[in-house]
Design an enzyme around this catalytic site. Structure first.
Site, short mmCIF file in Angstrom:
data_model
loop_
_atom_site.label_atom_id
_atom_site.label_comp_id
_atom_site.label_asym_id
_atom_site.label_seq_id
_atom_site.Cartn_x
_atom_site.Cartn_y
_atom_site.Cartn_z
CB ALA A 77 -1.02 0.04 1.13
CB ALA A 78 4.44 2.06 -0.26
N GLY A 79 2.44 2.50 -2.59
CA GLY A 79 2.04 3.18 -3.83
C GLY A 79 0.64 3.75 -3.73
CG ASP A 80 -2.56 1.18 -3.17
OD1 ASP A 80 -2.42 1.32 -4.40
OD2 ASP A 80 -2.72 0.08 -2.62
O1 RIB Z 1 -1.45 -2.16 -3.45
C1 RIB Z 1 -1.63 -3.01 -2.37
C2 RIB Z 1 -2.91 -3.75 -2.48
O2 RIB Z 1 -2.88 -4.57 -3.61
C3 RIB Z 1 -3.20 -4.67 -1.32
O3 RIB Z 1 -3.88 -4.05 -0.27
C4 RIB Z 1 -3.96 -5.80 -1.98
O4 RIB Z 1 -5.30 -5.87 -1.60
C5 RIB Z 1 -3.81 -5.59 -3.47
O5 RIB Z 1 -4.95 -5.14 -4.05
#
Ligand code: RIB
Length: 314
Positions: free
Chosen positions: A258-261
């Site tokens: 989730a760093a990119g998110d």
């Molecule tokens: O980018 C990370 C995410 O990718 C995770 O939370 C997982 O659910 C996947 O969708």
């Protein structure tokens, strides 16, 4: 016309099933793992949480199953401040899951899409129109989508959001392509090195390849902006055709999930507040830096207060 300061995310919601291992298993091999946990995730949900924790009104358009994972994920998003009026709970299909293997500060993910790929373009357009009619989304809002939902629905949602006046951000993750006419409605594409290679055929490894890839992405989006996230090497964009790089934070990496998110959600929130490209990248990089020092997807995503305190303490 009053400009909105809101972020609307059309995307995935997954329950992450995460386990640590000394190394990745080979084909046919069983190895010992440890430190198993479940955590709320999904690229769409993570980006929405990051935008809401950054402090901007955030709306989620998604689908989960009518099951305990779906309920838990929706409650988690609401607790982070995300409006989930347009998260559907569908019978007869499970909530999406992501099985994550963590090893040496890196991860590998296996997705089971479940309800994530069920919503159609028509469904997304209906939700966007309802949000627009309620005055939640419109001129100045930022729309964000990724590659974990049905791609034709994603393309339709992007095109419609653009027509409603939103600034559109597309994150082709996992690596994917859109129809050419949908790429032209993308104002900003944000992707990592491997996604960049899949989309443009260019792996950004140095200034020259980075510049070439960014130019190719700008062409693909018909003059849009492109940002490449480069992990420990930071992130890069072209400003007036000159390569500009924002360094990554120097910190101990615990879990990159989730760093990119986090980067994209914070970027979108800063953009909704009218910040410049450079400022959006700086804020996004700081928040992503703090996220990698913590375990899990949504549990690792910081509030803006936490980011400021962390930055001041360094
Ligand atoms: O980018 C990370 C995410 O990718 C995770 O939370 C997982 O659910 C996947 O969708």
């Amino acid at each position: 016309m009053k400009r909105q300061q809101s972020v609307v995310v059309f995307g995935s919601m997954n329950m992450d099933l995460s386990v640590a291992c000394e190394r990745m298993p080979r084909a046919g091999e069983t190895i010992a793992g440890s430190d198993f946990f479940t955590a709320a995730g999904g690229k769409g949900g993570n980006q929405a949480v990051a935008a809401a924790r950054r402090g901007v009104a955030t709306y989620m358009i998604a689908a989960v199953g009518a099951d305990s994972f779906g309920d838990e994920l929706t409650r988690g998003l609401e607790a982070a401040g995300v409006d989930c009026t347009h998260v559907e709970h569908l019978a007869d299909i499970p909530t999406g899951t992501a099985t994550i293997l963590r090893s040496g500060g890196d991860n590998r993910i296996v997705l089971s899409a479940g309800a994530n790929t069920v919503r159609t373009g028509e469904d997304a357009v209906r939700s966007l129109d309802a949000l627009a009619a309620a005055g939640a989304v419109g001129m100045g809002s930022v729309f964000v989508a990724q590659g974990e939902c049905d791609l034709s629905a994603t393309a339709e949602a992007l095109v419609h959001a653009h027509r409603l006046g939103c600034f559109t951000i597309f994150n082709p993750a996992p690596a994917c392509q859109l129809p050419a006419e949908a790429w032209q409605e993308v104002d900003l594409v944000c992707l990592n090195e491997t996604e960049c290679e899949a989309v443009t055929g260019i792996l950004p490894v140095d200034d020259a390849s980075c510049t070439a890839a960014l130019r190719a992405l700008e062409q693909l989006t018909a003059g849009g902006t492109a940002v490449i996230t480069l992990g420990g090497a930071g992130s890069a964009a072209l400003i007036e055709d000159v390569l500009m790089q924002v360094p990554a934070q120097d910190c101990e990496v615990v879990d990159t999930t989730a760093a990119g998110d986090t980067y994209i959600g914070v970027f979108a929130a800063a953009r909704a507040e009218g910040e410049t490209l450079f400022e959006c990248m700086m804020q996004a990089s700081l928040a992503a830096g703090l996220a990698v020092t913590r375990l899990g997807a949504q549990p690792s995503i910081p509030t803006w207060d936490e980011v400021i305190r962390w930055a001041m303490s360094r």
